[in-house]
Design an enzyme around this catalytic site. Structure first.
Site, PDB file in Angstrom:
ATOM      1  N   LYS A  54       0.845  -1.207   0.000  1.00  0.00           N
ATOM      2  CA  LYS A  54       0.000   0.000   0.000  1.00  0.00           C
ATOM      3  C   LYS A  54       0.878   1.253   0.000  1.00  0.00           C
ATOM      4  CE  LYS A  54      -3.685  -2.575   2.292  1.00  0.00           C
ATOM      5  NZ  LYS A  54      -4.446  -2.914   3.501  1.00  0.00           N
ATOM      6  N   GLN A  98      -4.319  -1.622   9.739  1.00  0.00           N
ATOM      7  CA  GLN A  98      -4.236  -2.952   9.138  1.00  0.00           C
ATOM      8  C   GLN A  98      -4.742  -4.023  10.109  1.00  0.00           C
ATOM      9  OE1 GLN A  98      -3.389  -3.444   5.947  1.00  0.00           O
ATOM     10  NE2 GLN A  98      -3.553  -5.662   6.060  1.00  0.00           N
ATOM     11  N   ASP A 121     -10.848   2.783   4.163  1.00  0.00           N
ATOM     12  CA  ASP A 121     -10.942   1.331   4.279  1.00  0.00           C
ATOM     13  C   ASP A 121     -12.403   0.901   4.460  1.00  0.00           C
ATOM     14  OD1 ASP A 121      -9.110  -0.705   4.112  1.00  0.00           O
ATOM     15  OD2 ASP A 121      -8.879  -0.913   6.277  1.00  0.00           O
TER      16      ASP A 121
END
Ligand code: GUN
Length: 290
Positions: A54, A98, A121
């Site tokens: 990412k 994450q 996200d």
């Protein structure tokens, strides 16, 4: 007959080039550089790889990329403080924490803290709720990537039977909602570990999406000829190789089209994160969506 391979890597390259051009235009015209912050807690090797991807992808697209790596023994309050600071940070347009977090940390309050206008996200319950009522803000990245692959492949989902195997918050559940939105109009079956006769349910699919995290779960006898098969699984085999939820070789003999692992959905997940970050940067400055 062997299935058409839906190449997510090639599509990702194409979409990322377009995103990079849009970022360059935003910077030229408005002096705005989109910023993405990725928070990683602990040393999970897979998470390190994903966060690294990412990071590199957002830099390659011309964005500011900030990686915040916290020790494994970080306390809940410490992690929440980092998120609060990022909410206030003007350089940052998108925040992701994450998953999975170490066992002693609860992801829910952390996700709830991420301000909705930076929730690239799309795991904040507010963002998920906006999708559920048919007025989405950000689409979570993996399901968004699946939609892009289907669109690009010319797969018409309106009126089609789409069977999703796996009801996770990350993939299956939001994808089931996206596919049933007005304008997409699929008929969706969301199958899971308690589904009776999973093979028979899967054989009804025009589009079969496997997102359970069990290597090789979907076998050829579960797939009717002509089906489009999307494999979201990312499992590590005994040899360390990445394998999907679909038994690729045998299913490719039956299906009409299939995504490989690696090189299918994975590269599109990262790509849609970039897209969401670009959209966040525009929206936060009152600029219209492209
Ligand atoms: N872990 C695996 N996939 C994802 C994702 O899309 N977002 C986050 N935050 N963590 C993940």
């Amino acid at each position: 007959m062997t299935a058409r391979v839906l190449d997510g890597k090639a599509l990702a390259t194409e979409v990322r080039a377009r995103i990079a051009a849009d970022v360059a235009a935003l910077t030229d015209e408005h002096g705005v550089v989109p910023g993405l912050a990725a928070v990683l807690v602990g040393e999970d090797p897979a998470s390190q790889v994903y966060v690294g991807m990412k990071h590199r992808a957002s830099e390659a697209a011309g964005m500011v990329s900030r990686q915040i790596v916290l020790p494994d023994d970080t306390a809940q309050e410490g992690l929440e403080r980092v998120v609060r600071d990022l909410n206030e940070d003007e350089e940052i347009d998108g925040i992701l924490v994450q998953l999975p977090l170490p066992d002693h940390l609860d992801p829910r309050p952390v996700q709830e803290l991420i301000t909705p206008d930076k929730d690239v996200d799309a795991l904040n319950p507010y963002t998920a709720g906006r999708l559920a009522v048919g007025d989405p803000t950000f689409l979570s990245c993996t399901p968004y990537g699946v939609l892009e692959i289907l669109d690009h492949a010319g797969v018409e989902v309106a009126g089609a039977n789409v069977v999703i195997v796996g009801r996770s918050n990350l993939v299956g559940r939001p994808l089931s909602v996206m596919l049933t939105l007005k304008g997409r109009d699929a008929t969706v079956t969301l199958a899971h570990s308690r589904t009776r006769d999973l093979a028979a349910v899967c054989r009804q699919a025009d589009v079969l999406i496997a997102a359970v995290g069990v290597a090789g779960l979907v076998t050829a006898d579960m797939v009717s000829p002509g089906t489009v098969v999307i494999d979201v699984g990312t499992n590590r085999g005994d040899d360390g190789k990445l394998v999907g939820d679909v038994a690729y070789d045998e299913v490719a003999e039956v299906a009409d089209a299939i995504t490989p692992v690696p090189g299918g959905v994975g590269p599109m997940t990262v790509t849609m994160l970039l897209q969401n970050t670009l959209e966040a940067a525009r929206a936060r400055r009152g600029l219209p969506r492209r």
